[in-house]
Write an enzyme that holds these catalytic residues in place. Structure first.
Site, mmCIF file in Angstrom:
data_model
loop_
_atom_site.group_PDB
_atom_site.id
_atom_site.type_symbol
_atom_site.label_atom_id
_atom_site.label_comp_id
_atom_site.label_asym_id
_atom_site.label_seq_id
_atom_site.Cartn_x
_atom_site.Cartn_y
_atom_site.Cartn_z
ATOM 1 N N SER A 186 14.395 43.203 13.898
ATOM 2 C CA SER A 186 15.154 42.502 12.874
ATOM 3 C C SER A 186 16.536 43.154 12.760
ATOM 4 O O SER A 186 17.222 43.310 13.770
ATOM 5 C CB SER A 186 14.366 42.533 11.559
ATOM 6 N N ASP A 208 9.160 32.795 15.105
ATOM 7 C CA ASP A 208 10.067 33.582 14.263
ATOM 8 C C ASP A 208 11.347 32.802 13.978
ATOM 9 O O ASP A 208 12.105 32.504 14.899
ATOM 10 C CB ASP A 208 10.409 34.897 14.957
ATOM 11 N N HIS A 231 7.811 37.435 13.629
ATOM 12 C CA HIS A 231 8.884 38.428 13.530
ATOM 13 C C HIS A 231 8.507 39.752 14.203
ATOM 14 O O HIS A 231 7.586 40.424 13.784
ATOM 15 C CB HIS A 231 9.207 38.645 12.053
#
Length: 537
Positions: free
Chosen positions: A214, A474, A499
């Site tokens: 991320s 995601d 994710h």
């Protein structure tokens, strides 16, 4: 980004729990047992001048020498004296330094590096949460460090967890102190820490591989681009490094919606049922009687008194569905929810099973289904008595400052169309955003700065040794690099991946695609650190 403090997430040990000696104090706020010497009060440090300090081993209380990841290895928590401002020289409030927390970890069984290569360092670029979250969950590092003889370092991002440049969260969050919360300062922290550890631990020749997911993945990629002499390569998972400039932010919510379609294992009607539910929500939100009905249907803690309250309820539901999409893992996981309240396996499918039970011709049935669907996240504990709308409508916490300065992506500001996605039309203008940021922080976003600094695709093509992985489940893949750019800047795709699934510990439920991606990531790491099978030939 929403892991990204977006929902006020708590760091949790989803797959492995940390444990310590029995005389160690109670668990910290995030459910991870910390050493009693982890607090700053009365802690002794070794003086190393401007090069930094770490907690002195001799000063640690017995039984507080570290934490153990069950079945995986051992960690020591330490503190390092960093510069408040790496790019300036004037003291701030009479001081130029602060204490930066990191974890130094070793796997349970560590082999000698292959091919006579020097011992590598696996370095996790902490992102916008307590770093214990990443110590507990970054299985890709834990499961491969032993075979490569690697030392692991998990560095906390300044202004998160316990790493507050001005001592406390309250003091560090003051408007005039927040100016040191930038990704450049964080990367400089990491570079400074690595250089110190390599000298301190006699690892001067050790190659360093950056890891992150991320925002941490963005940092890992940027670390390789900005400091190629310090890190030899980067694993950048679910990193939306292209979510800037001309990028269409509504593509994010279209990607969220994709999870709720047959492509995500859901019924063909789920998206349309969710889309249909917004009309009765907003129509009732326009009258006092309708708002009273909504208050009852959604079991609100406080009455919905205005149409704005209903707008906020709608945003809250949208953010729940967004979060469930990010956490759409193939097994139960509390990585993105509260401790002790894991989301079910494939939680998006659970939402759709609740939506599919609604009668599309019955507005109250649709609203009840929308309530029950969002409860997969909001009431994962099954103990919620009523629903309360968050006061922070950015859903970002202190991350909102990073959005308001460097335009680091936060989906609560992204547009929705209502046709390309399953939501309702929503758009914040540049003027609306600037007004918010000026009021809250006295700043406006520097929208072109990230592109100018790193060059987007062009900049990545001039770099090397970066793996950028993304998943079909995601939403952040919409802002990621989804094509291979060169022989060593490669894109890996996980069709069933939510994710940064590839960073987690291996599970029996993992799809074949993530197993293959992890294999390719490990092969790349071995090449970078001189341990590929043919490296010694």
């Amino acid at each position: 980004i929403s892991e990204f403090m977006g929902m006020g997430f708590k760091a949790v040990a989803a797959l492995l729990a940390l444990s310590v000696a029995s005389n160690v104090g109670p668990p910290g706020a995030l459910g991870v047992p910390l050493n009693p010497w982890a607090g700053k009060s009365g802690r002794h440090t070794e003086g190393l001048g401007k090069e930094g300090r770490v907690a002195a081993a001799a000063s640690r209380p017995k039984g507080g020498g570290g934490i153990r990841v069950r079945g995986a290895g051992h960690c020591e928590v330490a503190w390092f004296e960093q510069e408040v401002d790496h790019f300036g020289w004037e003291p701030v409030n009479g001081s130029t330094t602060w204490e930066h927390r990191y974890f130094l970890c070793e796997p349970k069984d560590t082999k000698k590096p292959a091919n006579g290569a020097p011992r590598p360092i696996f370095f996790y670029c902490g992102n916008e949460a307590n770093v214990e979250l990443y110590v507990n969950n970054t299985g890709l590092m834990w499961e491969n460090a032993g075979d490569m003889g690697a030392l692991m370092v998990f560095a906390e991002h300044r202004y998160y967890g316990e790493s507050w440049p001005f001592g406390t969260e309250a003091a560090s969050s003051k408007r005039d102190h927040l100016r040191f919360l930038t990704h450049e300062q964080a990367l400089a922290d990491y570079a400074h820490l690595i250089n110190y550890l390599k000298e301190r631990l006699s690892l001067k020749d050790s190659p360093v591989v950056a890891f992150g997911g991320s925002y941490g993945g963005m940092l890992a990629a940027w670390f390789r681009q900005k400091y190629p002499h310090i890190v030899v390569g980067a694993i950048a998972a679910s990193a939306p490094v292209l979510a800037f400039g001309a990028w269409d932010d509504s593509s994010y919510w279209a990607a969220v919606s994709r999870d709720f379609s047959p492509a995500g294992g859901c019924s063909a009607s789920c998206q349309d049922t969710i889309r249909s539910a917004w009309t009765p929500l907003f129509s009732r939100g326009s009258t006092p009687a309708g708002r009273a009905e909504l208050t009852q249907v959604f079991n609100m803690c406080s009455p919905l008194s205005t149409a704005t309250d209903v707008d906020h309820l709608a945003q809250m539901i949208a953010m729940a569905l967004d979060t469930i999409a990010m956490g759409n893992f193939p097994y139960p996981s509390s990585y993105i929810s509260d401790p002790g309240a894991p989301l079910p396996a494939w939680p998006v499918r659970e939402v759709c099973s609740r939506m599919d039970a609604a009668s599309v011709s019955d507005e109250l049935s649709l609203l009840a289904a929308l309530r029950d669907g969002s409860a997969v996240f909001y009431n994962a504990s099954k103990s919620l008595r009523c629903l309360e709308i968050p006061k922070d409508q950015s859903y970002a916490g202190i991350w909102d400052y990073q959005f308001c300065t460097q335009a680091l992506p936060q989906e609560s500001y992204f547009g929705r169309t209502g046709d390309k996605d399953m939501f309702y039309p929503f758009k914040k203008s540049k003027g609306d955003v600037d007004k918010h940021c000026l009021h809250k922080y006295g700043v406006v976003p520097s929208r072109g700065w990230i592109e100018e600094s790193y060059g987007g695709i062009d900049g990545l093509m001039l770099s090397s040794n970066i793996v950028l992985s993304n998943g079909g489940m995601d939403p952040w893949s919409s802002g990621g690099v989804n094509m291979t750019l060169s022989d060593s800047v490669i894109s890996l795709w996980i069709p069933e991946g939510a994710h940064h699934l590839d960073l987690f510990f291996s599970r029996d439920e993992d799809p074949a695609s993530v197993k293959e991606v992890r294999k390719q990531e490990v092969e790349a790491i071995r090449r970078w650190v001189g341990q590929a099978p043919d490296a010694g030939a």
